[in-house]
Scaffold this motif. Sequence first.
Motif, PDB file in Angstrom:
ATOM      1  N   ASP A 211      -3.898  -1.959   0.705  1.00  0.00           N
ATOM      2  CA  ASP A 211      -3.990  -0.604   0.803  1.00  0.00           C
ATOM      3  C   ASP A 211      -4.585   0.203   2.268  1.00  0.00           C
ATOM      4  N   GLY A 212      -5.202  -1.136   3.020  1.00  0.00           N
ATOM      5  CA  GLY A 212      -5.623  -0.923   4.261  1.00  0.00           C
ATOM      6  C   GLY A 212      -4.828  -0.925   5.568  1.00  0.00           C
ATOM      7  N   LEU A 213      -3.479  -1.422   4.870  1.00  0.00           N
ATOM      8  CA  LEU A 213      -2.290  -1.679   6.049  1.00  0.00           C
ATOM      9  C   LEU A 213      -1.540  -0.368   6.288  1.00  0.00           C
ATOM     10  N   THR A 214      -1.262  -0.643   7.564  1.00  0.00           N
ATOM     11  CA  THR A 214       0.000   0.664   7.839  1.00  0.00           C
ATOM     12  C   THR A 214       1.259   0.367   7.010  1.00  0.00           C
ATOM     13  N   ASP A 215       2.118   1.575   6.837  1.00  0.00           N
ATOM     14  CA  ASP A 215       3.350   1.316   6.452  1.00  0.00           C
ATOM     15  C   ASP A 215       4.086   0.282   6.790  1.00  0.00           C
ATOM     16  N   LYS A 216       4.147   0.156   8.302  1.00  0.00           N
ATOM     17  CA  LYS A 216       4.832  -0.951   8.941  1.00  0.00           C
ATOM     18  C   LYS A 216       4.343  -2.276   8.742  1.00  0.00           C
ATOM     19  N   GLU A 217       2.953  -2.377   8.458  1.00  0.00           N
ATOM     20  CA  GLU A 217       2.400  -3.798   8.167  1.00  0.00           C
ATOM     21  C   GLU A 217       2.787  -4.111   6.691  1.00  0.00           C
ATOM     22  N   LYS A 218       2.931  -3.179   5.936  1.00  0.00           N
ATOM     23  CA  LYS A 218       3.254  -3.341   4.442  1.00  0.00           C
ATOM     24  C   LYS A 218       4.457  -3.953   4.317  1.00  0.00           C
ATOM     25  N   GLU A 219       5.569  -3.312   5.067  1.00  0.00           N
ATOM     26  CA  GLU A 219       6.968  -3.760   5.214  1.00  0.00           C
ATOM     27  C   GLU A 219       7.043  -5.395   5.480  1.00  0.00           C
ATOM     28  N   ALA A 220       6.275  -5.443   6.631  1.00  0.00           N
ATOM     29  CA  ALA A 220       5.887  -6.827   7.254  1.00  0.00           C
ATOM     30  C   ALA A 220       5.463  -7.914   6.242  1.00  0.00           C
TER      31      ALA A 220
END
Length: 329
Positions: free
Chosen positions: A247-256
Amino acid sequence: MKKMLSMIIAATFTVGLAAPAAMAADKVMKCGIVTNKDRSLSKGLVEFGKILEKETGGTIKVQVFTDGVLGGDRQTLEGLQMGTIHCTSVSTGPIAAFVPQFDVFDLPFLFKDKATAFKVADGPIGKELLDKLPAVGMIGFNYWENGFRHLTNNKREVKTLEDIKGLKIRTLESKIHVDTWKQLGANPTPMSFSQLYTALEQGVVDGQENPYGNVVSNKFNEVQKYLTTTGHVYNASPFLVSKKFYDGLTDKEKEAVKKAAKEAQTFQRLENDKEDTVSAGTLQARGMKITALNPGEQQKVVAALKPVYDKYSETLGKDLVARMLAAVK
């Protein structure tokens, strides 16, 4: 003390860049697993880390701790809930302590082969179970594999149902695994995997049951004479991430993370296939006697386990069990 420190260092992998770059990373993702560093699941986590660091350009740095350094399966899962551990891959049995429906994967002699197991895990039932994990503080991305579990012991060659009776068997910390071995007349003893070798060496238990890869990589042949290819449970091993961390990740990081989890799943399953291909020969070369249950004896074992199906049809829900049985046909 020095020996303990060296073991911890040996069991810790830092994926990617050197120290100066590590300090520049925005987030550190700490991944823990009970398996040996040479096991396919451990290698899968290292591969996940490599892919994720590349995909994020180093904004997430991944550290992998193997050999149970961060604790056993249950402690690791509790760490995910608290956010002190950020990712792992754990067999479905221990996960059932948090989401009971995962026990449906551990019904004995459920899957006839890996292809069937993959189809179910990657299909609607597998997704349905993963969707229950956020409520207990975990995100489940997909299923890796631990493989089919086989029985080993140091007392006698197990060729029949009768041979199982009275054996003290270490099991996963899982009710369905304990019930399965009780039903077969064994004396099951649940304990953390990290304690297992010592328990076998000291005769606390007579035997254990694990996939080939764990038997080889942990050198259980040194403390076990006999292996019977029971294949009684197929262990899917979900790849899990702490919800607090995710939940603390950016949207880009979540996709990664999603991309890395998918690619690492393919890598890990192939690595596990390699382990299965060579393991029996490796164990025989090390002096272990490998025995297969003949079809008649296996049917006796399966028949003896009907009460386990009856019990878990009630506790898990008849609909879920019925859908699982239909899916494996």
